[in-house]
Design an enzyme around this catalytic site. Structure first.
Site, PDB file in Angstrom:
ATOM      1  N   SER A 137       0.930  -1.166   0.115  1.00 50.26           N
ATOM      2  CA  SER A 137       0.025  -0.090  -0.097  1.00 50.26           C
ATOM      3  C   SER A 137       1.033   1.069  -0.006  1.00 50.26           C
ATOM      4  O   SER A 137       2.107   1.333   0.575  1.00 50.26           O
ATOM      5  CB  SER A 137      -1.036  -0.083   1.224  1.00 50.26           C
ATOM      6  N   TYR A 150      -3.703  -2.466   9.374  1.00 48.87           N
ATOM      7  CA  TYR A 150      -3.447  -2.598   7.970  1.00 48.87           C
ATOM      8  C   TYR A 150      -2.232  -2.129   7.288  1.00 48.87           C
ATOM      9  O   TYR A 150      -1.502  -2.741   6.657  1.00 48.87           O
ATOM     10  CB  TYR A 150      -4.834  -1.904   7.247  1.00 48.87           C
ATOM     11  N   LYS A 154       1.359  -4.060   6.045  1.00 47.61           N
ATOM     12  CA  LYS A 154       1.790  -3.803   4.640  1.00 47.61           C
ATOM     13  C   LYS A 154       3.320  -3.703   4.819  1.00 47.61           C
ATOM     14  O   LYS A 154       3.949  -3.691   4.203  1.00 47.61           O
ATOM     15  CB  LYS A 154       1.102  -2.977   3.989  1.00 47.61           C
TER      16      LYS A 154
END
Length: 273
Positions: A137, A150, A154
């Site tokens: 990301s 999240y 990543k």
């Protein structure tokens, strides 16, 4: 004569993974499309019966990943481009998340990607090379409220992929960290687990929701040409930001981070290490 490439794409039933699969098929390539639920791929398989193989895959099951990758390699005799795309979202404040939610999230976004990488490398090495695209990301360079886990998963995948790229380059395997911007996928709906909100965080939650806004992000297929060109490069970058707005945003974050380091340089340099 250029032979069609063989792709293995995880998380291929929807969103970016589906868009990448469709683009590869349109180019005449073969695709092994892996997903926990392959039923959304039935229409695509019907249109491309000789070029697409749906592959049931739960990336959190390490043993199952190795068995599935063996089947993927056997489907068309090789693997040329592996897109480690399967992922999920854990939305909420750090304090709100349960142990079960955190571990389940990391099992998909970090460990699942590691299991796939470990499983495909023997195949890529044996055939003399290949491409491994690690989908992360544009926000993995720093944490942000409500999506901290999240970003953490990543960021961890970014770091291990940098190491992996160094380790396997001598075998002809090229690894690229693909830092995706925001696209109109089901990540924030079907792919999201929400924490139980705590009232104390409601003002910040409201502020973050306002910051995200309600603008509709671009469709996943608009990112597919970047992946197709990236996979064709003879000497690909180890890291690539996908998305014009995301590129600008990452540059701004990097500049702000550099300025912050400089403002505290005097304190950093008090230690000799």
């Amino acid at each position: 004569m250029t032979h069609p490439r063989v792709w293995l794409i995880t998380g291929a039933s929807r969103g970016l993974g589906r868009a990448f699969a469709e683009s590869a098929l349109a180019a005449g390539d073969r695709v092994v499309a892996a997903a926990r639920d392959t039923s959304p791929l039935e229409d695509l398989a019907a249109r491309h019966p000789d070029h697409l193989v749906p592959l049931p895959l739960d990336v959190t099951d390490r043993q199952g990943v190795f068995a599935a990758v063996d089947r993927a390699a056997a489907a068309f005799g090789r693997l040329d481009v592996v897109v480690n795309n399967a992922g999920a979202m854990l939305y909420g404040m750090v304090e709100e998340a349960t142990e079960e939610q955190i571990r389940a999230h990391m099992d998909v976004n970090f460990f699942g990607a590691v299991w796939v990488a470990q499983a495909v490398l023997p195949h890529l090495r044996a055939q003399g090379g290949g491409r491994l695209l690690q989908v992360t990301s544009m926000g993995s360079g720093g944490g942000m409220a409500t999506v901290g886990f999240y970003g953490a998963g990543k960021a961890a995948l970014d770091s291990v992929s940098e190491a992996l790229a160094m380790e396997v380059e001598g075998f002809g395997v090229k690894v690229t960290i693909v830092q995706m911007g925001g696209y109109n996928t089901s990540l924030f709906t079907a792919g999201t687990t929400n924490t139980e909100p705590q009232a104390r965080y409601q003002p910040l939650r409201t502020e973050m929701e306002a910051m995200w806004g309600d603008a509709v992000p671009p469709e996943p297929e608009t990112a597919a040409p970047v992946i197709m060109e990236l996979a064709a490069l003879p000497d690909p970058p180890r890291r690539l930001i996908v998305g014009s707005q995301s590129f600008d945003h990452v540059l701004q974050m990097d500049q702000a981070r550099a300025e912050l380091h400089r403002s505290w340089e005097h304190l950093s340099r008090l230690a000799p290490g």
